[in-house]
Design an enzyme around this catalytic site. Structure first.
Site, short mmCIF file in Angstrom:
data_model
loop_
_atom_site.label_atom_id
_atom_site.label_comp_id
_atom_site.label_asym_id
_atom_site.label_seq_id
_atom_site.Cartn_x
_atom_site.Cartn_y
_atom_site.Cartn_z
N SER A 96 0.86 -1.19 0.00
CA SER A 96 0.00 0.00 0.00
C SER A 96 0.89 1.23 0.00
O SER A 96 2.04 1.17 0.47
CB SER A 96 -0.86 0.00 1.27
OG SER A 96 -1.49 1.25 1.44
N TYR A 149 -1.71 0.27 10.70
CA TYR A 149 -1.85 -0.15 9.30
C TYR A 149 -0.60 0.24 8.50
O TYR A 149 -0.05 -0.57 7.74
CB TYR A 149 -3.12 0.44 8.68
CG TYR A 149 -3.32 0.00 7.25
CD1 TYR A 149 -3.57 -1.34 6.95
CD2 TYR A 149 -3.21 0.90 6.19
CE1 TYR A 149 -3.72 -1.76 5.64
CE2 TYR A 149 -3.38 0.49 4.87
CZ TYR A 149 -3.62 -0.84 4.60
OH TYR A 149 -3.76 -1.26 3.31
#
Ligand code: 8X3
Length: 258
Positions: A143, A156
């Site tokens: 990501s 995250y």
């Protein structure tokens, strides 16, 4: 390279990037080994893949957070094949957008188990089935959160930064085997990502994509397929893919609806 008749393993294949990747590899006439926790949703994806032309599709209920499930999955696959050409480590996701001061252990645990430890244990389980010197791939889904941290994203962003480190370590460890290792790192993509992050709050999830032409799961799947079909001497170590409207995590152009 042509992937027809090759075996492809995909985790988190019941939705989003995983489901779109399954369908993209199905159209290349691959054999698919699909894993996800939600067997019912996975069976629906499997049916679409069969209709799309997959050579065969095998759907398994697997939680990448559980070592024994991951290991039995890979062990069972040996009855079907001893050569997996592409491993797509896609399972993962975000839980919560809370600052560290108020974040929950359960969310941290879920993110570490799926995005980080899950990636490690799935890779360990499948490495023995990746043939040497034949253009095999370990394709990890990262990501942009692994590149730049943001408020509320400590855990995250942390696990996605870890995913990059795992990818880089594997690239070094497998150098000389002919096995390729790379990461594809998407920005804003309209999948179930935000719905999961906000624990099913659809209105809050929809707001993330308001006025933006976000990536679709198929855009990312197409890029994965492109990576996987390069000739064996070409390894795409890292691909960052973002919507044109998203210049950086915080810099998003939104069209007004008025
Ligand atoms: C999802 C992208 O930027 O919302 O991995 O964290 S982001």
């Amino acid at each position: 390279m042509n992937l027809a008749g090759r075996w492809v393993v995909i985790t988190g294949a019941s939705s989003g990037f995983g489901a779109a990747a399954a369908r993209a590899f199905a159209r290349e006439r691959c054999h698919l080994l699909l894993g996800a926790r939600r067997k019912h949703r996975l069976e629906q994806v499997a049916a679409q893949c069969r209709a799309d032309g997959a050579a065969s599709v095998h759907a398994s209920a697997v939680d990448v957070g559980v070592t024994s499930e991951v290991e039995s999955w890979a062990l069972d696959a040996r009855a079907r094949t001893d050569a997996v050409h592409v491993l797509v480590n896609n399972a993962g996701g975000a839980h919560g957008l809370d600052p560290v001061a108020t974040a929950r252990d359960a969310d941290w645990d879920a993110m570490v188990q799926s995005n980080f430890l899950g990636l490690l244990r799935v890779t360990r389980a499948w490495i023995p089935l990746l043939p040497r010197h034949d253009g095999a791939w370990i394709l990890n889904v990262g990501s942009i959160a692994g590149h730049v941290a943001y408020e509320g994203g400590a855990a995250y962003c942390g696990v996605k930064a870890a995913e990059r480190s795992v990818t880089q370590a594997l690239r070094l460890e497998l150098n000389g085997t002919g096995i390729r290792v790379g990461t594809i790192d998407p920005g804003m993509a309209e999948t179930e990502f935000s719905l999961v992050r906000f624990a099913g709050d659809g209105a809050r999830a929809a707001k993330v994509y308001e006025g933006v032409e976000a990536l679709r799961a198929e855009d990312v799947a197409e890029a994965m397929l492109w990576m996987a079909t390069r000739p064996p001497h070409v390894c795409i170590d890292e691909m960052v893919i973002k919507p044109t409207d998203q210049a950086a995590f915080h810099k998003v152009h939104r069209r007004t609806t008025r």
